[in-house]
Design an enzyme around this catalytic site. Structure first.
Site, PDB file in Angstrom:
ATOM      1  N   GLU A  33     -19.483  24.419 -20.669  1.00 52.57           N
ATOM      2  CA  GLU A  33     -18.349  25.004 -19.952  1.00 52.57           C
ATOM      3  C   GLU A  33     -18.831  26.201 -19.123  1.00 52.57           C
ATOM      4  OE1 GLU A  33     -15.074  26.802 -22.257  1.00 52.57           O
ATOM      5  OE2 GLU A  33     -13.735  25.634 -20.975  1.00 52.57           O
ATOM      6  N   CYS A  44      -9.307  26.225 -18.906  1.00 52.73           N
ATOM      7  CA  CYS A  44      -9.969  25.412 -19.933  1.00 52.73           C
ATOM      8  C   CYS A  44      -9.939  23.929 -19.603  1.00 52.73           C
ATOM      9  CB  CYS A  44      -9.328  25.679 -21.291  1.00 52.73           C
ATOM     10  SG  CYS A  44      -7.539  25.568 -21.248  1.00 52.73           S
TER      11      CYS A  44
HETATM   12  P1  NDP Z   1     -13.826  34.384 -26.383  1.00 53.90           P
HETATM   13  O1  NDP Z   1     -13.623  33.093 -27.051  1.00 53.90           O
HETATM   14  O2  NDP Z   1     -14.837  35.323 -26.931  1.00 53.90           O
HETATM   15  O3  NDP Z   1     -12.454  35.212 -26.274  1.00 53.90           O
HETATM   16  C1  NDP Z   1     -11.158  34.727 -26.518  1.00 53.90           C
HETATM   17  C2  NDP Z   1     -10.408  35.694 -27.440  1.00 53.90           C
HETATM   18  O4  NDP Z   1     -11.038  35.715 -28.716  1.00 53.90           O
HETATM   19  C3  NDP Z   1     -10.420  37.140 -26.958  1.00 53.90           C
HETATM   20  O5  NDP Z   1      -9.198  37.757 -27.315  1.00 53.90           O
HETATM   21  C4  NDP Z   1     -11.564  37.725 -27.751  1.00 53.90           C
HETATM   22  O6  NDP Z   1     -11.483  39.121 -27.870  1.00 53.90           O
HETATM   23  C5  NDP Z   1     -11.369  37.050 -29.089  1.00 53.90           C
HETATM   24  N1  NDP Z   1     -12.545  37.029 -29.951  1.00 53.90           N
HETATM   25  C6  NDP Z   1     -13.852  37.097 -29.601  1.00 53.90           C
HETATM   26  N2  NDP Z   1     -14.647  37.068 -30.701  1.00 53.90           N
HETATM   27  C7  NDP Z   1     -13.820  37.007 -31.773  1.00 53.90           C
HETATM   28  C8  NDP Z   1     -14.030  36.968 -33.186  1.00 53.90           C
HETATM   29  N3  NDP Z   1     -15.249  36.987 -33.708  1.00 53.90           N
HETATM   30  N4  NDP Z   1     -12.950  36.898 -33.994  1.00 53.90           N
HETATM   31  C9  NDP Z   1     -11.698  36.870 -33.480  1.00 53.90           C
HETATM   32  N5  NDP Z   1     -11.446  36.920 -32.158  1.00 53.90           N
HETATM   33  C10 NDP Z   1     -12.484  36.975 -31.313  1.00 53.90           C
HETATM   34  O7  NDP Z   1     -14.146  34.098 -24.855  1.00 53.90           O
HETATM   35  P2  NDP Z   1     -14.960  35.030 -23.835  1.00 53.90           P
HETATM   36  O8  NDP Z   1     -14.010  36.001 -23.270  1.00 53.90           O
HETATM   37  O9  NDP Z   1     -16.199  35.562 -24.472  1.00 53.90           O
HETATM   38  O10 NDP Z   1     -15.373  33.970 -22.730  1.00 53.90           O
HETATM   39  C11 NDP Z   1     -16.529  33.188 -22.946  1.00 53.90           C
HETATM   40  C12 NDP Z   1     -16.272  31.745 -22.601  1.00 53.90           C
HETATM   41  O11 NDP Z   1     -15.229  31.234 -23.409  1.00 53.90           O
HETATM   42  C13 NDP Z   1     -15.781  31.500 -21.174  1.00 53.90           C
HETATM   43  O12 NDP Z   1     -16.819  31.466 -20.269  1.00 53.90           O
HETATM   44  C14 NDP Z   1     -15.128  30.176 -21.341  1.00 53.90           C
HETATM   45  O13 NDP Z   1     -16.102  29.169 -21.302  1.00 53.90           O
HETATM   46  C15 NDP Z   1     -14.521  30.229 -22.727  1.00 53.90           C
HETATM   47  N6  NDP Z   1     -13.090  30.576 -22.686  1.00 53.90           N
HETATM   48  C16 NDP Z   1     -12.190  29.586 -22.869  1.00 53.90           C
HETATM   49  C17 NDP Z   1     -10.855  29.850 -22.768  1.00 53.90           C
HETATM   50  C18 NDP Z   1      -9.846  28.779 -22.943  1.00 53.90           C
HETATM   51  O14 NDP Z   1      -8.746  28.892 -22.414  1.00 53.90           O
HETATM   52  N7  NDP Z   1     -10.113  27.750 -23.713  1.00 53.90           N
HETATM   53  C19 NDP Z   1     -10.348  31.167 -22.436  1.00 53.90           C
HETATM   54  C20 NDP Z   1     -11.370  32.181 -22.327  1.00 53.90           C
HETATM   55  C21 NDP Z   1     -12.689  31.853 -22.436  1.00 53.90           C
HETATM   56  P3  NDP Z   1     -12.169  40.068 -26.757  1.00 53.90           P
HETATM   57  O15 NDP Z   1     -12.045  39.418 -25.448  1.00 53.90           O
HETATM   58  O16 NDP Z   1     -11.334  41.279 -26.845  1.00 53.90           O
HETATM   59  O17 NDP Z   1     -13.563  40.294 -27.208  1.00 53.90           O
END
Ligand code: NDP
Length: 504
Positions: free
Chosen positions: A408, A307
């Site tokens: 991002e 991130c």
């Molecule tokens: P998400 O934000 O969707 O996922 C992070 C966590 O949130 C996962 O455990 C996911 O579950 C959960 N989640 C997703 N939707 C919901 C919801 N509606 N309510 C509660 N929890 C939820 O990230 P993505 O995996 O989709 O990645 C997409 C983008 O997000 C990446 O390309 C990056 O840009 C960013 N990202 C940023 C991170 C950081 O460290 N700041 C880390 C990861 C991603 P599940 O995966 O099981 O669906």
């Protein structure tokens, strides 16, 4: 140890416990101290990103499972020993967790690399030791979380208590699965809370293995409940549940906003660690060799799935071309391959979805007029065809309005942008909706101080990048979220302050 062939046919000495974990029947979820199937009986696959093969099947939690977990956590909080335990006893258990993570470090590192893709060198030297260190650090806090006495009117005696918040919902991402679990669980448990944790669907394995170690260390039943599943179902159910008092989330800004909106219904406390588009600013008076290395690791560490990655690399105009070329040369020597393969520095991205997302941005960048002086495409070299590999990419000809400079990407992609002077660097560096981190490279101490203060971000690294220590806080400004993790600041997320008045 025996031979495994889980990564691209690479013969590798897997720890026997890893084999047990990935080959066993579907992994269950942890609720109330027991390993149970999902109420629906459903399971989902977690995939090895190095070759797209199924690694294991995992119980798929949904709203009913979250409900069971929340009730178990509530009971453990209201009736159980954890919040009321002698602090030294809670401390002893958390220290044991840290020790067990280290004892099983090799196994956890291999499991993490198989599930996430990242290089074994990183899981062994960063993820696992830092996860153990986080539990050990917060174990140290258990008997040092104190209130204060207040200088009130002499007719009264007033003091404060720092009490646990209650049941905490913790939703973590896939980029540092075990480490993010430690960042969340360490302070929550130290303060006496109970937890419902949801790992990311892409990387549930190390959190589940950690669940076994928590029980082995003596964490009482119901204190930590681990519900793997999908964000839209299990994650959303955590955010909505009435018995859950707080939600801590790390992930995308988009989902962070959704969670904040959803949490308003129950007025849960929320802390959010979200995305970033961090400026890494190199002045011409910097130690250029060190800055090239810093820029390199600032963006390609963990395949750029970080991130706080320094994805907008601002370089002073007069050294821009030379610097971009040196960075591309250095990045071009990084070894890419399955994370378990010796010497690999850049592994695959975590999933097909992330591969599509990152290659989509490569196409957008080219369409916008940027030039890939290195990479710019998927890596389908022999042996890597089935994996989610993207070549380390250096874009030049980027301006700060382009989508690749503002959105991002979360992959091994850096945009190099020229700047004129200090004012220009700070102005353009701050021109983003994010504010997670920044880097500054200069030998001028005064300039370093000025820029560090002028940048609106939660962390600024001077003449270094991506340096972390549990003693130093981490979190965002602007749309990178709020609340600070790590250090003593994280204790504020997991405690309530109670004011007690006594009439004398
Ligand atoms: P998400 O934000 O969707 O996922 C992070 C966590 O949130 C996962 O455990 C996911 O579950 C959960 N989640 C997703 N939707 C919901 C919801 N509606 N309510 C509660 N929890 C939820 O990230 P993505 O995996 O989709 O990645 C997409 C983008 O997000 C990446 O390309 C990056 O840009 C960013 N990202 C940023 C991170 C950081 O460290 N700041 C880390 C990861 C991603 P599940 O995966 O099981 O669906």
């Amino acid at each position: 140890m025996h031979k495994g062939d889980l990564a691209m046919g690479v013969a590798f000495q897997l720890e026997p416990s890893v084999d047990r974990f990935v080959k066993a029947p579907p992994r269950k979820m942890l609720i109330g101290g027991k390993w149970v199937d999902a109420v629906s009986g459903k399971t989902f696959a977690t995939v090895n990103p190095a070759d797209g093969s199924e690694l294991a099947r995992v119980a798929e939690g949904d709203a009913e499972d979250v409900d069971r977990a929340a009730k178990a956590a509530r009971k453990a909080f209201d009736d159980g020993p954890w919040p009321h335990m002698a602090p030294t006893e809670r401390q002893r258990i958390l220290l044991k967790v840290a020790d067990l993570i280290e004892t099983h470090g090799k196994e956890l590192a291999q499991l993490e690399t198989l599930d996430n893709g990242k290089a074994l060198f990183e899981t062994e030297n960063v993820d696992i030791p830092q996860a153990a260190g986080t539990f050990r650090y917060y174990a140290g806090w258990v008997n040092k979380i104190t209130g204060e006495t207040s200088p009130t009117d002499p007719g009264y005696f007033n003091f404060t208590l720092r009490e646990p918040v209650g049941v905490c919902g913790q939703i973590i991402p896939w980029n540092f699965p075990l480490l993010m679990a430690a960042w969340k669980l360490g302070p929550a448990l130290a303060c006496g809370n109970t937890v419902v944790l949801k790992p990311a669907e892409q990387t549930p394995l190390t959190a589940l293995r950690l669940g076994e170690l928590l029980l082995e260390a003596g964490v009482p039943e119901g204190v930590v409940n681990i519900v793997p599943g999908f964000g839209e179902t299990a994650g959303a159910a955590i955010v909505r549940h009435r018995m859950i008092d707080k939600v801590a989330f790390t992930g995308s800004t988009e989902v962070g906003k959704l969670i904040q909106r959803e949490a308003s219904d129950t007025l849960k406390r929320v802390s959010l660690e979200l995305g970033g588009k961090s400026p890494n600013i190199v002045f011409a008076d910097a130690d250029i060799a060190a800055a090239v290395q810093g820029a390199l690791m600032g963006v390609f560490f963990n395949q750029g799935e970080v991130c706080c990655a320094g994805t907008r690399l601002f370089v002073e105009q007069k050294i821009h071309d030379e610097f971009a070329a040196a960075l591309a040369t250095a990045a071009g020597t990084m070894k890419q391959g399955p994370g378990l393969e010796p010497g690999v520095q850049v592994g695959p991205l975590v999933s097909q979805e992330q591969l599509d997302r990152v290659t989509g941005y490569l196409a957008i960048g080219k369409k916008e007029g940027a030039k890939a002086i290195l990479g710019g495409e998927r890596n389908t070299a022999p042996g890597l065809e089935k994996g989610y590999f993207v070549k380390p990419t250096v874009f030049t000809g980027v301006n700060n309005d382009m989508r690749i400079a503002q959105e991002e990407i979360f992959g091994p992609v850096v945009s190099v942008l020229p700047f004129k002077d200090e004012h220009d660097a700070v102005f353009e560096g701050n021109r983003t909706l994010y504010g997670l981190a920044a880097g500054v490279w200069t030998k001028d101490v005064s300039k370093a101080h000025r820029v560090a203060r002028a940048i609106r971000a939660g962390t600024v690294w001077v003449n270094c990048y991506n340096v972390f220590d549990v003693v130093s806080p981490f979190g965002g400004y602007k749309q990178s979220g709020y609340g600070r993790e790590l250090s003593h600041y994280a204790l504020d997320l997991y405690t309530n302050v109670k004011s007690v008045w006594l009439k004398i």
